[in-house]
Design a protein around this motif. Structure first.
Motif, PDB file in Angstrom:
ATOM      1  N   LEU A 150       2.011  63.015   2.458  1.00 24.65           N
ATOM      2  CA  LEU A 150       2.534  61.918   3.272  1.00 24.65           C
ATOM      3  C   LEU A 150       1.549  61.600   4.384  1.00 24.65           C
ATOM      4  O   LEU A 150       1.094  62.489   5.105  1.00 24.65           O
ATOM      5  CB  LEU A 150       3.894  62.327   3.873  1.00 24.65           C
ATOM      6  N   ARG A 151       1.221  60.324   4.515  1.00 23.41           N
ATOM      7  CA  ARG A 151       0.262  59.908   5.538  1.00 23.41           C
ATOM      8  C   ARG A 151       0.963  59.187   6.681  1.00 23.41           C
ATOM      9  O   ARG A 151       1.789  58.299   6.445  1.00 23.41           O
ATOM     10  CB  ARG A 151      -0.795  59.006   4.916  1.00 23.41           C
ATOM     11  N   ALA A 152       0.599  59.574   7.903  1.00 27.92           N
ATOM     12  CA  ALA A 152       1.127  58.895   9.086  1.00 27.92           C
ATOM     13  C   ALA A 152       0.546  57.490   9.146  1.00 27.92           C
ATOM     14  O   ALA A 152      -0.554  57.234   8.650  1.00 27.92           O
ATOM     15  CB  ALA A 152       0.763  59.678  10.336  1.00 27.92           C
ATOM     16  N   GLY A 153       1.282  56.587   9.757  1.00 24.97           N
ATOM     17  CA  GLY A 153       0.788  55.223   9.908  1.00 24.97           C
ATOM     18  C   GLY A 153       1.942  54.241   9.901  1.00 24.97           C
ATOM     19  O   GLY A 153       3.108  54.622   9.878  1.00 24.97           O
ATOM     20  N   SER A 154       1.594  52.958   9.942  1.00 27.74           N
ATOM     21  CA  SER A 154       2.609  51.915   9.905  1.00 27.74           C
ATOM     22  C   SER A 154       2.108  50.786   9.023  1.00 27.74           C
ATOM     23  O   SER A 154       0.913  50.660   8.767  1.00 27.74           O
ATOM     24  CB  SER A 154       2.905  51.407  11.316  1.00 27.74           C
ATOM     25  N   GLY A 155       3.034  49.972   8.582  1.00 33.24           N
ATOM     26  CA  GLY A 155       2.651  48.848   7.730  1.00 33.24           C
ATOM     27  C   GLY A 155       3.867  48.217   7.092  1.00 33.24           C
ATOM     28  O   GLY A 155       5.000  48.504   7.474  1.00 33.24           O
TER      29      GLY A 155
END
Length: 341
Positions: free
Chosen positions: A270-275
């Motif tokens: 799982l990768r942190a971030g937004s979108g």
């Protein structure tokens, strides 16, 4: 794969119109994928199926009172506006009724001029871009004038706005509640954490695409509307650590599930971030992150029933829904829940 493959017969009286007084007192169907068994429990019993080292992942989005009633400036014409998506410069993408009265340049007054909107563009599916002008803080004005945007199948007036809000709701932005989370109380969450189960938060702002019917015959031709999500660094680390240590990742609701599956790579990390995500999960999808799911009962032929069918199997989930109808479970947003093991 046809949309009609996901139909089941639901008597209208089983659609829950009001929330239960006791959030955790709703019923819980426990569906075990390994042995095919179904148990009928109470929601607070969910703690019995969670083990130390597991991670419960909730969606901490907050529903905004996004339904506004106003009138066209200079007339008595009543206009209903539903806020869908915030853009820049106080512009919102909205759903307007009746649309034919709202051409570009139309001005709409709410609360005797406390809030004024002007239609600045018409975009896909007839949605209006409205630029708002006001004095003060927009959120405070919205709280004063707006109503909770309850789904179209709920005909009763909601007495307490907070009942269409999870107890952990934090980040404003949804046009609909992540309803599987409505069953949790602060006490139940505290008991779950005391048992050694970790609690992780992600954010996905639920759009009205959640309620949009699938209008195509072929499921694969349906296009999902995009929704904004955020996965914070420390939350991603907590969830990845759970997987590495052999714990179960338990998604609370289809929105948490879609967020986790959108932000997880093919390597299972799982990768942190937004979108923005328009992920559409239907049978044949290979889950990369979630092990278990807590969810409500969903509309026939909806994208949400397709998602749970992807996890359980189409025939199995439709069999479970038929049993829920026979057992007189309460359906949809204010209804009962299902735990998929």
């Amino acid at each position: 794969m046809k949309t009609s493959d996901f139909y089941y017969d639901l008597p209208e009286e089983l659609i829950a119109q009001d929330p239960l007084e006791d959030r955790a007192g709703s019923r819980l169907m426990v569906l075990n994928r390994e042995n095919g068994t179904r148990e009928h429990r109470t929601f607070r019993d969910v703690i019995e199926y969670l083990n130390p080292g597991d991670c419960l992942v909730v969606n901490d989005t907050k529903v905004i009172p996004a339904r506004l009633f106003g009138s066209r400036e200079g007339t008595e014409a009543k206009i209903e506006v539903l806020l869908l998506k915030r853009r820049e410069n106080n512009i919102w993408e909205t759903l307007v009724k009746p649309g034919k009265k709202c051409k570009i340049g139309t001005r709409i007054s709410f609360g005797e001029g406390l809030l004024v909107g002007e239609v600045v563009d018409i975009v896909e599916e007839g949605n209006r871009l409205i630029q708002f002008s006001y004095e003060g803080i927009f959120e405070e004005i919205l709280d004063q004038l707006g109503q909770m945007p309850l789904p179209p199948y709920i005909h009763h007036q909601l007495q307490d706005k907070n009942r269409y809000q999870t107890v952990y709701a934090k980040h404003d932005g949804s046009a609909a509640a992540p309803t599987a989370g409505l069953h949790f109380t602060p006490e139940l969450l505290a008991q779950i954490q005391a048992k050694g189960v970790k609690l992780a938060h992600v954010t996905l702002h639920v759009g009205l695409g959640t309620f949009r019917p699938v209008k195509v015959e072929d499921v694969t031709e349906h296009h999902m509307h995009s929704e904004f999500y955020v996965v914070e660094e420390e939350q991603a680390a907590l969830i990845n650590e759970t997987k590495q240590n052999g714990g179960k990742v338990v998604a609370v609701g289809t929105t948490s599930c879609r967020t986790l599956e959108s932000a997880t790579g093919e390597d299972g990390v799982l990768r942190a971030g937004s979108g923005w995500t328009d992920i559409f999960i239907y049978p044949g999808y290979r889950f990369k992150m979630i092990d278990r799911l807590i969810t409500n009962f969903h509309l026939p032929e909806s994208t949400l029933v397709m998602l749970v069918a992807a996890l359980v199997g189409k025939e199995e989930i439709l069999g479970a829904y038929r049993e829920a109808v026979e057992e007189r479970y309460r359906f949809f947003s204010f209804g009962d829940a299902m735990l998929i093991l």
